[in-house]
Design a protein around this motif. Structure first.
Motif, PDB file in Angstrom:
ATOM      1  N   GLY A   1       0.821  -1.191   0.000  1.00 54.69           N
ATOM      2  CA  GLY A   1       0.000   0.000   0.000  1.00 54.69           C
ATOM      3  C   GLY A   1       0.862   1.250   0.000  1.00 54.69           C
ATOM      4  N   VAL A   2       0.236   2.380  -0.287  1.00 57.58           N
ATOM      5  CA  VAL A   2       0.924   3.676  -0.313  1.00 57.58           C
ATOM      6  C   VAL A   2       0.091   4.666   0.490  1.00 57.58           C
ATOM      7  CG1 VAL A   2       1.636   5.609  -1.766  1.00 57.58           C
ATOM      8  CG2 VAL A   2       2.041   3.263  -2.535  1.00 57.58           C
TER       9      VAL A   2
ATOM     10  N   GLY B   1      -2.076  -1.734  -8.974  1.00 54.08           N
ATOM     11  CA  GLY B   1      -3.278  -2.063  -8.224  1.00 54.08           C
ATOM     12  C   GLY B   1      -3.114  -1.979  -6.724  1.00 54.08           C
ATOM     13  N   LEU B   2      -2.156  -1.174  -6.252  1.00 59.39           N
ATOM     14  CA  LEU B   2      -1.919  -1.049  -4.815  1.00 59.39           C
ATOM     15  C   LEU B   2      -2.934  -0.099  -4.174  1.00 59.39           C
ATOM     16  CD1 LEU B   2       1.972  -0.672  -4.655  1.00 59.39           C
ATOM     17  CD2 LEU B   2       0.612  -2.708  -4.169  1.00 59.39           C
TER      18      LEU B   2
ATOM     19  N   SER C   1      -8.722   1.907  -9.382  1.00 62.36           N
ATOM     20  CA  SER C   1      -8.082   1.160  -8.304  1.00 62.36           C
ATOM     21  C   SER C   1      -9.126   0.529  -7.395  1.00 62.36           C
ATOM     22  CB  SER C   1      -7.201   2.107  -7.490  1.00 62.36           C
ATOM     23  OG  SER C   1      -6.743   1.499  -6.302  1.00 62.36           O
ATOM     24  N   PRO C   2      -8.836  -0.667  -6.866  1.00 59.20           N
ATOM     25  CA  PRO C   2      -9.739  -1.264  -5.873  1.00 59.20           C
ATOM     26  C   PRO C   2      -9.862  -0.415  -4.616  1.00 59.20           C
ATOM     27  CG  PRO C   2      -8.206  -2.899  -6.735  1.00 59.20           C
ATOM     28  CD  PRO C   2      -7.730  -1.566  -7.224  1.00 59.20           C
TER      29      PRO C   2
ATOM     30  N   CYS D   1      -5.054  -3.125   2.383  1.00 56.72           N
ATOM     31  CA  CYS D   1      -3.662  -3.574   2.279  1.00 56.72           C
ATOM     32  C   CYS D   1      -3.538  -5.056   2.606  1.00 56.72           C
ATOM     33  CB  CYS D   1      -2.767  -2.745   3.189  1.00 56.72           C
ATOM     34  SG  CYS D   1      -2.647  -0.989   2.725  1.00 56.72           S
ATOM     35  N   ARG D   2      -4.329  -5.537   3.574  1.00 54.74           N
ATOM     36  CA  ARG D   2      -4.315  -6.973   3.887  1.00 54.74           C
ATOM     37  C   ARG D   2      -4.860  -7.796   2.723  1.00 54.74           C
ATOM     38  NH1 ARG D   2      -4.453  -4.856   8.898  1.00 54.74           N
ATOM     39  NH2 ARG D   2      -6.604  -4.144   8.761  1.00 54.74           N
ATOM     40  N   ALA D   3      -5.851  -7.258   2.028  1.00 59.48           N
ATOM     41  CA  ALA D   3      -6.356  -7.951   0.840  1.00 59.48           C
ATOM     42  C   ALA D   3      -5.267  -8.062  -0.219  1.00 59.48           C
ATOM     43  CB  ALA D   3      -7.569  -7.209   0.289  1.00 59.48           C
ATOM     44  N   GLN D   4      -4.422  -7.028  -0.315  1.00 62.76           N
ATOM     45  CA  GLN D   4      -3.310  -7.065  -1.264  1.00 62.76           C
ATOM     46  C   GLN D   4      -2.301  -8.148  -0.864  1.00 62.76           C
ATOM     47  OE1 GLN D   4      -3.260  -5.350  -3.990  1.00 62.76           O
ATOM     48  NE2 GLN D   4      -1.200  -5.756  -4.725  1.00 62.76           N
ATOM     49  N   VAL D   5      -2.032  -8.268   0.433  1.00 58.04           N
ATOM     50  CA  VAL D   5      -1.119  -9.314   0.918  1.00 58.04           C
ATOM     51  C   VAL D   5      -1.668 -10.694   0.564  1.00 58.04           C
ATOM     52  CG1 VAL D   5      -0.111 -10.384   2.966  1.00 58.04           C
ATOM     53  CG2 VAL D   5      -0.186  -7.895   2.779  1.00 58.04           C
ATOM     54  N   LYS D   6      -2.961 -10.881   0.770  1.00 55.71           N
ATOM     55  CA  LYS D   6      -3.581 -12.174   0.471  1.00 55.71           C
ATOM     56  C   LYS D   6      -3.437 -12.518  -1.012  1.00 55.71           C
ATOM     57  CE  LYS D   6      -7.030 -12.041   4.187  1.00 55.71           C
ATOM     58  NZ  LYS D   6      -8.477 -11.944   4.495  1.00 55.71           N
ATOM     59  N   LYS D   7      -3.610 -11.521  -1.870  1.00 57.21           N
ATOM     60  CA  LYS D   7      -3.450 -11.762  -3.303  1.00 57.21           C
ATOM     61  C   LYS D   7      -2.024 -12.182  -3.634  1.00 57.21           C
ATOM     62  CE  LYS D   7      -6.925  -8.392  -4.852  1.00 57.21           C
ATOM     63  NZ  LYS D   7      -7.128  -7.097  -5.586  1.00 57.21           N
TER      64      LYS D   7
END
Length: 267
Positions: free
Chosen positions: A72-73, A117-118, A222-223, A253-259
């Motif tokens: 994430g940013v 997609g961050l 972006s999501p 951000c956790r959803a990004q980690v899961k991906k």
């Protein structure tokens, strides 16, 4: 690897890593790269993320390497204004400091983060950076624009008074922000500038009482790209609305980690 070990690996979710770009500050003849404590704490405590402070004074040569480690940013506020030449205007506030290194780092950062997609979360200057990066512009003096209120703080007031609730903000009816925060919230107000024409893909998601854009998102880009003009980081743990905002960013951000972990397991 045994099936049990694979199962354990699937259940382990590391904390998200979030980039925070720092700003320039001169102190007694020395140039510093700085980040204010108040912005870091809610990212750690409410978002449950790991901050990585990124210097903006060395250009963008290593930008992609920073993004490789990021989930994430987080674009914070600052005491400086964005260089108006970046949105096609002359400088109307020459007495206000600028930070061109941050401008020249954050605008490419925003574009590259969107391409990956961050999740992106912006506050005050950070919201304005997102708008400029996507082709929008800024009211350099909101207080001088007909129909708008003066959104600046009184510099003579104590800090806790400056950051106290100053006006209402109404999320767009039916939006996810309205579902998150309700029909109206009270926010602090410490900015002289604000969004004018919105950049490509940006939508207003909340307005102040005078109609000024106070929050944006970009659902077609972006999501999770969300930014606000007020300062939810101020004593965030004591403000239920701020807690919800930082938790929403942390969840994205956790959803990004899961991906990322799912892709790694599938590889």
């Amino acid at each position: 690897m045994s099936n049990s070990n694979i199962g354990n690996k699937k259940q382990t979710l590391r904390k998200p890593v979030v980039l925070m770009s720092m700003g320039s500050q001169e102190r007694k003849g020395h140039d510093y790269q700085v980040m204010t404590h108040k912005y870091i704490v809610p990212l750690v405590e409410q978002s449950d993320c790991v901050p990585v402070l990124v210097p903006t004074c060395c250009g963008i040569e290593d930008l992609e390497q920073y993004l490789d480690m990021a989930d994430g940013v987080y674009l914070t506020g600052a005491g400086s204004n964005i260089d108006p030449t970046l949105y096609g205007q002359e400088n109307e506030t020459p007495g206000k400091g600028q930070d061109k290194d941050r401008d020249n780092f954050d605008i490419p950062l925003i574009k590259a983060a969107i391409a990956r997609g961050l999740p992106i979360f912006g506050i005050c200057r950070g919201m304005q950076e997102i708008n400029v990066a996507l082709g929008g512009d800024i009211y350099q003096k909101v207080y001088a624009e007909p129909g708008f209120n003066d959104h600046r703080e009184n510099p003579e007031d104590p800090v806790d008074v400056q950051y106290s609730p100053a006006h209402g903000v109404r999320p767009i009816q039916g939006s996810w922000l309205q579902q998150l925060l309700g029909d109206e919230i009270r926010v602090n107000s410490l900015h002289g500038q604000g969004l004018k024409n919105l950049g490509k893909g940006i939508e207003a998601i909340a307005h102040a009482e005078d109609g000024l854009v106070e929050a944006i998102h970009a659902p077609t880009l972006s999501p999770f790209l969300f930014a606000v003009q007020w300062h939810p980081e101020w004593q965030a743990a004591k403000n239920p609305d701020s807690v919800k905002i930082f938790q929403a960013f942390g969840d994205a951000c956790r959803a990004q980690v899961k991906k990322k972990q799912a892709r790694a397991l599938a590889a």
